[in-house]
Design a protein around this motif. Sequence first.
Motif, PDB file in Angstrom:
ATOM      1  N   GLN A 107       0.830  -1.195   0.000  1.00  0.00           N
ATOM      2  CA  GLN A 107       0.000   0.000   0.000  1.00  0.00           C
ATOM      3  C   GLN A 107       0.870   1.253   0.000  1.00  0.00           C
ATOM      4  O   GLN A 107       1.958   1.271   0.580  1.00  0.00           O
ATOM      5  N   GLY A 108       0.389   2.306  -0.664  1.00  0.00           N
ATOM      6  CA  GLY A 108       1.083   3.583  -0.646  1.00  0.00           C
ATOM      7  C   GLY A 108       2.251   3.708  -1.607  1.00  0.00           C
ATOM      8  O   GLY A 108       3.017   4.666  -1.528  1.00  0.00           O
ATOM      9  N   LYS A 109       2.396   2.766  -2.537  1.00  0.00           N
ATOM     10  CA  LYS A 109       3.512   2.789  -3.481  1.00  0.00           C
ATOM     11  C   LYS A 109       3.076   3.139  -4.908  1.00  0.00           C
ATOM     12  O   LYS A 109       3.887   3.120  -5.824  1.00  0.00           O
ATOM     13  N   GLY A 110       1.785   3.403  -5.089  1.00  0.00           N
ATOM     14  CA  GLY A 110       1.280   3.748  -6.415  1.00  0.00           C
ATOM     15  C   GLY A 110       0.968   2.556  -7.299  1.00  0.00           C
ATOM     16  O   GLY A 110       0.589   2.722  -8.458  1.00  0.00           O
ATOM     17  N   HIS A 113      -2.853   2.483  -8.278  1.00  0.00           N
ATOM     18  CA  HIS A 113      -3.141   3.504  -9.283  1.00  0.00           C
ATOM     19  C   HIS A 113      -2.653   3.047 -10.658  1.00  0.00           C
ATOM     20  O   HIS A 113      -3.373   3.124 -11.654  1.00  0.00           O
ATOM     21  N   GLU A 114      -1.434   2.560 -10.703  1.00  0.00           N
ATOM     22  CA  GLU A 114      -0.825   2.100 -11.959  1.00  0.00           C
ATOM     23  C   GLU A 114      -1.634   0.962 -12.585  1.00  0.00           C
ATOM     24  O   GLU A 114      -1.921   0.977 -13.788  1.00  0.00           O
ATOM     25  N   LYS A 117      -5.272   2.159 -13.643  1.00  0.00           N
ATOM     26  CA  LYS A 117      -5.248   3.001 -14.850  1.00  0.00           C
ATOM     27  C   LYS A 117      -5.302   2.127 -16.107  1.00  0.00           C
ATOM     28  O   LYS A 117      -6.094   2.376 -17.020  1.00  0.00           O
ATOM     29  N   ARG A 142      -7.834   6.658   1.473  1.00  0.00           N
ATOM     30  CA  ARG A 142      -6.938   6.076   0.456  1.00  0.00           C
ATOM     31  C   ARG A 142      -7.706   5.772  -0.831  1.00  0.00           C
ATOM     32  O   ARG A 142      -7.249   6.113  -1.923  1.00  0.00           O
ATOM     33  N   LYS A 145      -8.693   9.056  -2.558  1.00  0.00           N
ATOM     34  CA  LYS A 145      -7.574   9.695  -3.266  1.00  0.00           C
ATOM     35  C   LYS A 145      -7.209   8.929  -4.538  1.00  0.00           C
ATOM     36  O   LYS A 145      -6.911   9.538  -5.567  1.00  0.00           O
ATOM     37  N   THR A 146      -7.229   7.600  -4.458  1.00  0.00           N
ATOM     38  CA  THR A 146      -6.921   6.792  -5.643  1.00  0.00           C
ATOM     39  C   THR A 146      -7.931   7.065  -6.740  1.00  0.00           C
ATOM     40  O   THR A 146      -7.561   7.304  -7.895  1.00  0.00           O
ATOM     41  N   SER A 149      -7.529  10.522  -8.251  1.00  0.00           N
ATOM     42  CA  SER A 149      -6.338  10.617  -9.107  1.00  0.00           C
ATOM     43  C   SER A 149      -6.566   9.978 -10.477  1.00  0.00           C
ATOM     44  O   SER A 149      -5.862  10.290 -11.431  1.00  0.00           O
TER      45      SER A 149
END
Length: 182
Positions: A107-110, A113-114, A117, A142, A145-146, A149
Amino acid sequence: MKLFSTERTDVYLLTEDLAEKFQQFLVTNKAKLAPFEPLRDEQYFILKNISERIKSSLKEFNERKSLMMVFTLKGEEKIVGNINFTNFVYGVFQACYLGFSIDDAHQGKGLMHESLKMAIKYVHEKYEIHRIMANHLPDNSRSSKTLESLGFKNEGYANSYLKINGIWQDHVLNSLILPESP
């Protein structure tokens, strides 16, 4: 079956041959995910039951009703996250729901999101989805925000929306509107 890769992850269709690895992901993250999911009894985590759920999800996949994905770090085998697109509706709606979770250690490493996407791009291209809906608990910053983004917009608030962790809980409603497919 690998669906695609990102810079740091490999994303797979969740199939029965991944049942044991998925079980490990679920068991490892059981306590972390509990506040965000329906109540899960011990039967939920038994390999046979996980395999049955995967088999059911593959039937829905073949009927173009859902898509259950898992991802690993690139070139590795351990599942570190899952992404689920469910309740596909076609015709004039062309929409689905999105759910996702990631291993606590990643968690928290992107990575989410990657992976999300590319997963959204995949679903848009393969299923011609126009609207993806993703809802979260009000205090889940979390996920909020994800989603933000990735371009999701807050569309409202639903009181007593889902029974999460044994309690009817409010949810923030979000959606991502995708352009019409060419």
